[in-house]
Design an enzyme around this catalytic site. Structure first.
Site, mmCIF file in Angstrom:
data_model
loop_
_atom_site.group_PDB
_atom_site.id
_atom_site.type_symbol
_atom_site.label_atom_id
_atom_site.label_comp_id
_atom_site.label_asym_id
_atom_site.label_seq_id
_atom_site.Cartn_x
_atom_site.Cartn_y
_atom_site.Cartn_z
ATOM 1 N N HIS A 1 0.851 -1.182 0.000
ATOM 2 C CA HIS A 1 0.000 0.000 0.000
ATOM 3 C C HIS A 1 0.882 1.225 0.000
ATOM 4 O O HIS A 1 1.809 1.319 0.782
ATOM 5 C CB HIS A 1 -0.889 0.021 1.251
ATOM 6 C CG HIS A 1 -1.959 -1.008 1.205
ATOM 7 N ND1 HIS A 1 -3.065 -0.902 0.395
ATOM 8 C CD2 HIS A 1 -2.104 -2.186 1.864
ATOM 9 C CE1 HIS A 1 -3.840 -1.970 0.555
ATOM 10 N NE2 HIS A 1 -3.281 -2.762 1.439
ATOM 11 N N CYS B 1 -0.670 1.979 -5.015
ATOM 12 C CA CYS B 1 -1.425 3.166 -5.396
ATOM 13 C C CYS B 1 -0.448 4.321 -5.521
ATOM 14 O O CYS B 1 0.485 4.431 -4.723
ATOM 15 C CB CYS B 1 -2.439 3.527 -4.310
ATOM 16 S SG CYS B 1 -3.548 2.171 -3.933
#
Lengths: 363, 495
Positions: free
Chosen positions: A135, A177
């Site tokens: 992440h 991301c």
């Protein structure tokens, strides 16, 4: 064949290394472990041996109690492809995957007791593939849900590697991301970077599997794996094809790449320059002429054992003493200036506002 | 900044003195040459030559029948310090050198040069010989390869082994077909008889450790092609790069040592793929049946003769001819270190080094290259360490790191001084010490700096913590200040 030799010499590397990092833990981040293991599998298949791969997995999915199919990690739904296999060698596992250990592996500032399998022993003729997944956000990547590595730290680590010539060329792939933010700050030469999404975009996961109950892979790495399955050790596919993998229609995010720091044209860079391990080879044309009638020298290998007295069992430290050793008392330090000043200010304001006489109401 | 000094002695035998000498013998002369590596780095080479004529004992030695005997007789009369060279100029008609050969290079640090053509031709020949026996511009450039701008180096410049404190050598026997062949190799004996002398000679350069292993059922990654004409199996040259990888995974390496590993593999082909030959790019079978990979090691294919009768019972017992194998492996070891004898001009005759594996001047060649490489590495390491510490002010430098840095600086300065005095061995040892200290300082685990505090992180963390706490404090402070000011204006009321 002449062209092939030209290309071999153009690439300039003699060995390949891979550092594959999965930074997230917990069962619902199954896809990050599957991503990393897919790249691991491709890299091994194309020839890089385990001794040249540093695999860091932050959690154990194959033996997770929630895994309905233990000892497997699947990358396709309907359990088509088990990327865990039976010869996985994880070098840094679980809580050992920290920002500090990752930076130590990259820069080489490792304590001397670290075993060889946990080190990146690259030299100036090594091409290194670094793959990171987890992440992330704008400028950082989260490790283990408790710390982060920023793009500046990563760029500085690469510069340290360049200063010590620990790589010939580096390929950095990140699937998180806003992944493109992680390669924005690189400034060392010979680095090519790919990311799964631009700043402001999220990388999406691919398919959930109803049998296992989680998403199995991220889209970008899924299509990269599909692409890599077509590559074999002798293939001539170049980097431009890798840049085309996963267009926006399939990936929803826009993959990005950065090649301005790289000296060669991506057209001339083979996929196997980073993902495989194709060695330069020369025919041995000379021999040494030895005199065969040489008498054998006595084995002059030095006996390097120091003379030690044999130890007796009773001389060991008694087990009870080892178990019940009290922890050393940590030295007490008086509170530092800032805290002291803050407390003084609070107390002074309190007394001034309420007056000393009213203290008796408090106690 | 670095000056490489080679002390040389040129000895003229009677009848070989050229007519146009500038001064009568004996005299000294100096020749300097600059090797420029890039815009900022250059190395000067300085040949300090001492010209003289032969002594009586040298003349007697030069009266020997062959060049080899002359060389052996002259050896005790020479100055044998590492890095020095001795050239004997023999008359043009001397019978020592065979026809067509103008230079004979011996096993130690001397050469016999045929006179002829005046001083200029002689000096040109001497320069060629000295460059062969010490260092050339390209060997220095190869040692400093990371400073040379890309594209200027030839393809073989980056393939020599990097200078390291030690190397680990592993001999592996690969037997993919134990049902058909029981292979016995006396590796311990072979290492004692053939490998140890070579490693002893190289022990000045680095520490070597040797292991060996036998691997069963280890196959090559490539299927060889059957060739009907020669009724043998062939491995083509372009499939060789893919041979190494599947095997490498099984080779293993010592977990404790961090030295580079050199693998030498002896492959005994399966019965169904025997005999197996390696083809070079022109399609001809290679005489050594071996190939090597720079910075990795070498592989040799050992074919077993088919048994006389086809009814021989399997498994066949094979005793490996270790001498033949070691001839190839040691030649590969030389090539991995960069000691090749291929680019020698045809008029030179080089004496074979025999069981020692390498001539003294080849050892010197290695030492020159490694010393220059070590000095360059140390200066790069220390400069980058200094830059790192400048950039990140928070790093705490422990005392032992500081002392390693001082020692590294002192050692590298002494190495440069020794080089400028022509003491190669002392310079090499000082440069080795400098590299050890600087690597220890640079890679000290305590120098990892993780605290990167960008401004927006500072705001994001500290403001939500301290702002709510600070509001009542600041308001109360303002109230106090107002009250004191009012009190000063009005005198306190006294009851």
């Amino acid at each position: 064949f002449q062209d092939q030799t030209e290309q071999f010499f153009r690439s300039g590397h003699t060995n390949n290394w891979a550092v594959l990092v999965c930074t997230s833990r917990f069962w619902f981040n199954y896809r990050h472990v599957a991503n990393t293991l897919s790249v691991y599998r491709s890299v091994k298949r194309l020839g890089i041996p385990d001794s040249h791969i540093v695999l860091m997995l932050a959690d154990d999915m194959a033996c997770n109690p929630r895994n309905p199919k233990p000892a497997t990690v699947f990358s396709h739904k309907n359990m088509e492809l088990n990327v865990y296999g039976d010869d996985v060698e994880v070098d840094y596992r679980s809580y050992e995957v920290t920002v500090e250990n990752f930076l130590r592996v990259l820069t080489g500032r490792i304590p001397p007791s670290t075993p060889r399998s946990k080190r990146l022993l690259s030299d100036d003729r090594s091409n290194i593939l670094i793959y990171m997944t987890g992440h992330g956000g704008n400028g950082f990547l989260k490790f283990q849900d408790s710390e982060e590595i920023t793009n500046v730290e990563l760029a500085d680590a690469f510069e340290q590697m360049w200063q010590k010539r620990r790589y010939n060329e580096l390929l950095f792939i990140i699937d998180t991301c806003q992944g493109a933010s992680m390669y924005e700050r690189f400034y060392s030469p010979n680095i090519m970077a790919l990311a799964s999404s631009q700043v402001g975009e999220d990388s999406l996961s691919h398919q959930p599997d109803l049998g296992i109950g989680v998403h199995l892979m991220d889209r970008y790495t899924f299509y990269v794996l599909e692409f890599l399955e077509e590559i074999h050790p002798a293939s001539q596919t170049n980097m431009n094809d890798l840049f085309q993998v996963c267009p926006k229609s399939l990936c929803v995010s826009t993959p990005g790449h950065r090649t301005d720091l790289f000296q060669r044209d991506p057209q001339n860079v083979l996929i196997t320059d980073f993902f495989g391990s194709v060695r330069k080879v020369e025919i041995t044309a000379e021999t040494l002429s030895l005199d065969r009638d040489v008498p054998g020298l006595e084995s002059k290998f030095p006996e390097e054992e120091l003379a030690t007295e044999p130890l007796k069992y009773a001389e060991q430290l008694p087990v009870a003493q080892i178990i019940h050793q009290k922890p050393k008392p940590k030295d007490w330090h008086p509170p530092g200036g800032f805290i002291l000043g803050l407390w003084a200010l609070i107390i002074m304001v309190f007394f001034k506002t309420y007056g000393i006489k009213h203290m008796k109401h408090v106690f | 900044q670095v000056q490489l000094v080679v002390p040389m002695t040129v000895i003229f035998a009677p009848g070989s003195v050229p007519g146009d000498l500038p001064r009568p013998l004996p005299f000294r002369d100096v020749q300097e040459m600059e090797i420029s590596v890039n815009l900022r780095t250059s190395v000067t080479s300085r040949y300090e030559m001492h010209y003289r004529s032969t002594t009586a004992r040298e003349e007697a030695a030069l009266a020997a029948a062959t060049a080899r005997e002359a060389d052996a007789a002259l050896y005790p009369l020479q100055d044998t310090a590492l890095g020095s060279l001795t050239m004997y100029v023999v008359p043009e008609t001397s019978p020592l050198l065979p026809q067509g050969i103008n230079v004979y290079v011996g096993k130690h640090r001397s050469a016999l040069v045929r006179a002829g053509g005046g001083l200029a031709a002689l000096q040109a020949r001497l320069r060629e010989v000295t460059q062969l026996m010490s260092f050339t511009a390209s060997s220095i450039a190869a040692a400093l390869s990371d400073r040379v701008p890309d594209g200027q180096l030839g393809p073989d410049a980056r393939r020599n082994l990097k200078s390291s404190l030690g190397y680990e050598i592993t001999f592996s026997l690969l037997n993919p077909d134990p049902k058909s062949h029981t292979v016995d190799w006396d590796i311990e004996g072979a290492v004692n008889r053939f490998v140890k002398p070579v490693l002893d000679k190289l022990s000045l350069v680095a520490n070597f450790s040797v292991d060996s292993q036998i691997l069963y059922y280890a196959v090559l990654g490539v299927t060889p092609r059957y060739d009907k004409e020669s009724s043998s199996f062939l491995l083509s040259a372009h499939s060789l790069p893919h041979v190494i990888n599947p095997v490498e995974a099984r080779l293993g390496s010592s977990a404790a040592s961090l030295y580079p590993v050199l693998n030498f593999l002896l492959y005994v082909p399966e019965r169904s793929h025997s005999p197996l030959y390696i083809q070079d790019k022109d399609g001809a079978p290679v005489s050594t049946n071996a190939f090597h990979s720079p910075r990795w090691g070498g592989i040799m294919v050992y074919n077993i003769e088919a048994p006389a009768s086809s009814q021989a019972s399997l498994p066949l017992h094979v005793d490996v001819d270790m001498a033949r194998v070691m001839e190839v492996f040691l030649a590969q070891l030389r090539l991995l270190f960069g000691l090749s004898r291929e680019e020698v001009p045809p008029e030179f005759l080089l004496e074979s080094p025999g069981n020692e594996g390498l001539a003294d001047w080849e050892l010197d060649h290695l030492l020159w290259a490694h010393t220059v490489e070590n000095i360059a590495t140390v200066s790069t390491t220390l400069t980058s360490l200094a830059q790192l510490l400048d950039k990140i002010g928070n790093i705490v430098i422990k005392d032992d790191v500081a002392s390693e840095v001082y020692r590294a600086v002192a050692s590298v300065q002494s190495a440069v001084t020794e080089l400028s005095l022509g003491h190669l061995l002392a310079a090499f040892q000082a440069s080795k010490e400098a590299v050890t200290c600087s690597e220890r300082a640079f890679f000290d685990p305590s120098l990892l700096h993780l605290l990167y505090f960008p401004d927006d992180q500072k705001f994001a963390i500290y403001i939500p913590l301290f702002l709510p706490m600070a509001v009542p404090i600041l308001l109360s402070l303002a109230k106090i200040v107002r009250e004191t000011r009012l009190q000063k204006k009005e005198p306190t009321k006294m009851d």
